[in-house]
Design an enzyme around this catalytic site. Structure first.
Site, PDB file in Angstrom:
ATOM      1  N   LEU A   8       0.845  -1.191   0.000  1.00  0.00           N
ATOM      2  CA  LEU A   8       0.000   0.000   0.000  1.00  0.00           C
ATOM      3  C   LEU A   8       0.886   1.249   0.000  1.00  0.00           C
ATOM      4  O   LEU A   8       1.714   1.429   0.897  1.00  0.00           O
ATOM      5  CB  LEU A   8      -0.913   0.017   1.231  1.00  0.00           C
ATOM      6  CG  LEU A   8      -1.824  -1.204   1.413  1.00  0.00           C
ATOM      7  CD1 LEU A   8      -2.792  -0.967   2.564  1.00  0.00           C
ATOM      8  CD2 LEU A   8      -2.588  -1.523   0.129  1.00  0.00           C
ATOM      9  N   GLY A  11      -0.753   6.749   0.034  1.00  0.00           N
ATOM     10  CA  GLY A  11      -0.848   7.865   0.982  1.00  0.00           C
ATOM     11  C   GLY A  11      -0.148   9.112   0.459  1.00  0.00           C
ATOM     12  O   GLY A  11       0.816   9.040  -0.306  1.00  0.00           O
ATOM     13  N   ARG A  15       2.410  15.189   6.138  1.00  0.00           N
ATOM     14  CA  ARG A  15       3.304  15.631   7.213  1.00  0.00           C
ATOM     15  C   ARG A  15       4.780  15.685   6.804  1.00  0.00           C
ATOM     16  O   ARG A  15       5.610  16.209   7.525  1.00  0.00           O
ATOM     17  CB  ARG A  15       3.126  14.733   8.437  1.00  0.00           C
ATOM     18  CG  ARG A  15       1.898  15.119   9.246  1.00  0.00           C
ATOM     19  CD  ARG A  15       1.751  14.230  10.446  1.00  0.00           C
ATOM     20  NE  ARG A  15       1.138  12.956  10.096  1.00  0.00           N
ATOM     21  CZ  ARG A  15       1.188  11.875  10.863  1.00  0.00           C
ATOM     22  NH1 ARG A  15       1.846  11.903  12.006  1.00  0.00           N
ATOM     23  NH2 ARG A  15       0.590  10.763  10.493  1.00  0.00           N
ATOM     24  N   GLN A  73      -5.207   3.670  -7.033  1.00  0.00           N
ATOM     25  CA  GLN A  73      -6.369   3.942  -6.181  1.00  0.00           C
ATOM     26  C   GLN A  73      -6.660   5.435  -6.342  1.00  0.00           C
ATOM     27  O   GLN A  73      -5.960   6.272  -5.783  1.00  0.00           O
ATOM     28  CB  GLN A  73      -6.018   3.619  -4.717  1.00  0.00           C
ATOM     29  CG  GLN A  73      -7.186   3.770  -3.777  1.00  0.00           C
ATOM     30  CD  GLN A  73      -6.756   3.766  -2.313  1.00  0.00           C
ATOM     31  OE1 GLN A  73      -5.599   4.010  -1.976  1.00  0.00           O
ATOM     32  NE2 GLN A  73      -7.710   3.495  -1.440  1.00  0.00           N
ATOM     33  N   ASN A 166      -1.717  -2.801  16.236  1.00  0.00           N
ATOM     34  CA  ASN A 166      -1.682  -3.356  14.886  1.00  0.00           C
ATOM     35  C   ASN A 166      -0.579  -2.646  14.113  1.00  0.00           C
ATOM     36  O   ASN A 166      -0.598  -1.427  13.974  1.00  0.00           O
ATOM     37  CB  ASN A 166      -3.058  -3.092  14.230  1.00  0.00           C
ATOM     38  CG  ASN A 166      -3.063  -3.436  12.751  1.00  0.00           C
ATOM     39  OD1 ASN A 166      -2.326  -4.313  12.310  1.00  0.00           O
ATOM     40  ND2 ASN A 166      -3.908  -2.743  11.994  1.00  0.00           N
ATOM     41  N   TYR A 363      45.917  20.227 -11.566  1.00  0.00           N
ATOM     42  CA  TYR A 363      44.709  19.776 -12.247  1.00  0.00           C
ATOM     43  C   TYR A 363      45.127  18.907 -13.414  1.00  0.00           C
ATOM     44  O   TYR A 363      45.843  19.359 -14.327  1.00  0.00           O
ATOM     45  CB  TYR A 363      43.858  20.958 -12.754  1.00  0.00           C
ATOM     46  CG  TYR A 363      42.741  20.464 -13.652  1.00  0.00           C
ATOM     47  CD1 TYR A 363      41.747  19.648 -13.134  1.00  0.00           C
ATOM     48  CD2 TYR A 363      42.706  20.775 -15.013  1.00  0.00           C
ATOM     49  CE1 TYR A 363      40.738  19.141 -13.951  1.00  0.00           C
ATOM     50  CE2 TYR A 363      41.704  20.275 -15.831  1.00  0.00           C
ATOM     51  CZ  TYR A 363      40.721  19.452 -15.290  1.00  0.00           C
ATOM     52  OH  TYR A 363      39.730  18.948 -16.094  1.00  0.00           O
ATOM     53  N   ASN A 374      56.524  11.871 -12.731  1.00  0.00           N
ATOM     54  CA  ASN A 374      56.428  12.785 -11.591  1.00  0.00           C
ATOM     55  C   ASN A 374      55.881  14.124 -12.084  1.00  0.00           C
ATOM     56  O   ASN A 374      56.452  14.757 -12.970  1.00  0.00           O
ATOM     57  CB  ASN A 374      57.802  13.000 -10.949  1.00  0.00           C
ATOM     58  CG  ASN A 374      57.663  13.801  -9.665  1.00  0.00           C
ATOM     59  OD1 ASN A 374      57.420  13.250  -8.607  1.00  0.00           O
ATOM     60  ND2 ASN A 374      57.764  15.120  -9.775  1.00  0.00           N
ATOM     61  N   ALA A 420      60.634  23.577 -14.742  1.00  0.00           N
ATOM     62  CA  ALA A 420      59.641  24.243 -13.890  1.00  0.00           C
ATOM     63  C   ALA A 420      59.206  25.569 -14.504  1.00  0.00           C
ATOM     64  O   ALA A 420      59.992  26.263 -15.139  1.00  0.00           O
ATOM     65  CB  ALA A 420      60.229  24.469 -12.504  1.00  0.00           C
TER      66      ALA A 420
END
Ligand code: UD1
Ligand code: MG
Length: 456
Positions: A8, A11, A15, A73, A166, A363, A374, A420
């Protein structure tokens, strides 16, 4: 006997205060309803019916991959009415188990017991609660036999003192539903057709009703608001963590671990606090995951260490690698064995070869990198020209000096060396050194500025 299951899920879930239908809210990264469907499937039913109402299209779309008889339903007229909608598609000789789409933690063994008790008549899953408020109460006669269920809103003050409730989960032969459901009326406080009313009708017909109890209250916890959603989430996470620990995984704090998908671990795995695992994650033997890491759809081979604060998505990580702290590995990252990715390094669609190192502030995107490379601190693969993405190919044993920009498309062949601070735009051949920076000039007799900034 044939087992058919009705879930089921019509619903509205007012809430929850959400636009999303309640049963699509997630626990452990998976919709509530999907948890119930998976539990139902484990019982191997011959058919699975799901009654939907509020947001039915969205619910069906989200769970389209499942073999389900969807029953709509249109009006929410009560649990009895909901089951009625599924009844025409249920085989006469089956036993029918009714589950709720918002009660996701029920154990398979509990449900098996419930079904086994319902071969000749209805069986109800009950629980005894400290605070039974809001639930339907179980009515028993002086011999202890169940005679009915009274809803909280219809109960007398005396009945409200009863603590056996229940859970809503019940099973019965299809025949009993066919006989008693059409006789259920809606003359009650809520004007609804109550499913548990079949108990009273069956008893009036001389049937005896069985009851089973759940191992723990948490098994029957339903979700009506976000507080209960969180209770269910934490219980679910607790169960997963406990399972992993029983399999031999060390977890620094079981209350600070979140698995939103599946986590498979080898032996001697250690997981530090606040780790989040999403999608399918596999950790090989001896893997250690540091504090505050997020891993989504990642596989990590044996012996690798993921240092704290790392965010890894859609990556395949080899053996004995080291990642982080503060690494960001984006989809398409593949690290061969022994590779090292250090702090503040971002990778995307990058194959990093065996033993290669990108240790600081870099990156690396759209890049194939050989072994033993390296990459110095601050290296950037400039993979985007504003319109298209381009690839950087780096051979074996290449050395890239710090603060270099590698403008793609670019190839640096085996043993190539980049000085570098270089901006590299054309192929660096095998064993070549590329230097691309202005030559240093030293000015003799230069006067340093004094404290006021003048150079007199
Ligand atoms: C129901 C039981 C109550 C039990 C409680 C346990 C009835 C009348 N009462 O009450 O005895 O203690 O569950 O939580 O059954 N649903 C539909 N269509 C409907 C009505 C409900 O699909 O027309 C679904 C809901 O989505 C939910 C479940 O059935 O998953 C239960 O409905 P809910 O309204 O929560 O029932 P309760 O009033 O809590
Ligand atoms: Mg309810």
């Amino acid at each position: 006997m044939n087992l058919e299951i009705v879930i089921l899920a019509a619903g509205q879930g007012t809430r929850m205060k959400s636009r999303l239908p309640k049963v699509l809210h997630c626990v452990g990264g998976k919709p509530l309803l999907e948890h119930v469907i998976n539990t139902a499937q484990a019982l191997v039913p011959s058919a699975l019916h799901v009654v939907v109402g509020h947001g039915s299209e969205q619910v069906q779309e989200s769970l389209a991959g499942y073999d389900i008889n969807w029953v709509v339903q249109p009006e929410r007229l009560g649990t009895g009415h909901a089951v009625m909608q599924a009844l025409p598609s249920i085989a006469d000789d089956s036993v029918v188990l009714v589950l709720y789409g918002d009660v996701p933690l029920t154990r398979q063994a509990t449900l098996q017991q419930l079904v086994a008790s319902a071969q000749d008549g209805p069986a109800l899953l009950t629980a005894t609660l400290q605070d039974p408020k809001g639930y339907g109460r179980i009515l028993r006669d002086s011999s202890g036999a169940m005679v009915g269920v009274v809803e909280d809103k219809d109960a007398t003050d005396e009945q409200r003192l009863l603590r056996e409730i229940n859970t809503g989960l019940l099973a019965a032969p299809a025949n009993d539903f066919q006989t008693y459901l059409p006789r259920v009326d809606n003359k009650n406080q809520q004007g609804e057709y109550y499913l548990p009313d079949i108990i009273r009708l069956a008893v009036a017909n001389g049937k005896s009703v069985a009851s089973c109890t759940a191992e723990s209250e948490l098994e029957i916890l339903g979700v009506n608001d976000r507080v209960q959603l969180n209770q269910v989430e934490r219980e679910y996470q607790r169960r997963l963590a406990e399972e992993l620990m029983r399999q031999g995984v060390s977890i620094a704090d079981a209350a600070r671990l979140d698995i939103r998908g599946s986590l498979t671990c080898g032996e001697e795995v250690f997981i530090d606090v606040n780790a989040v695992f999403e999608g399918a994650v596999t950790l090989g033997s001896g893997v250690s995951v540091g504090a505050n890491c997020v891993l989504s759809d990642v596989s990590v081979a044996d012996g690798t260490v993921i240092h704290p604060m790392s965010h890894i998505q859609g990556a395949v990580i080899g053996r004995d690698c080291s990642v982080g702290p503060y690494a960001r590995l984006r989809p398409g990252t593949v690290l061969a064995d022994g590779a090292r990715i250090g702090n503040f390094v971002e990778t995307k669609k990058a194959n990093i070869g065996t033993g290669s190192k990108v240790n600081h502030l870099s990156y690396i995107g759209d890049c194939d990198m050989g072994s033993g490379v390296n990459i110095g601190a601050g290296t950037i693969t400039c993979n985007y020209d504003g319109l298209n993405k381009h690839k950087t190919d780096i051979g074996n044993h290449v050395f890239v000096g710090s603060n270099s920009t590698l403008v793609a498309p670019l190839c640096i062949e085996d043993q190539g060396f980049v000085a570098a601070g270089s901006t590299v735009t054309t192929t660096v051949g095998k064993d070549e050194l590329a230097v691309s920076r202005s030559r240093q000039r030293n000015i003799k007799g230069w006067n340093r500025p004094d404290k006021r900034g003048s150079k007199d």
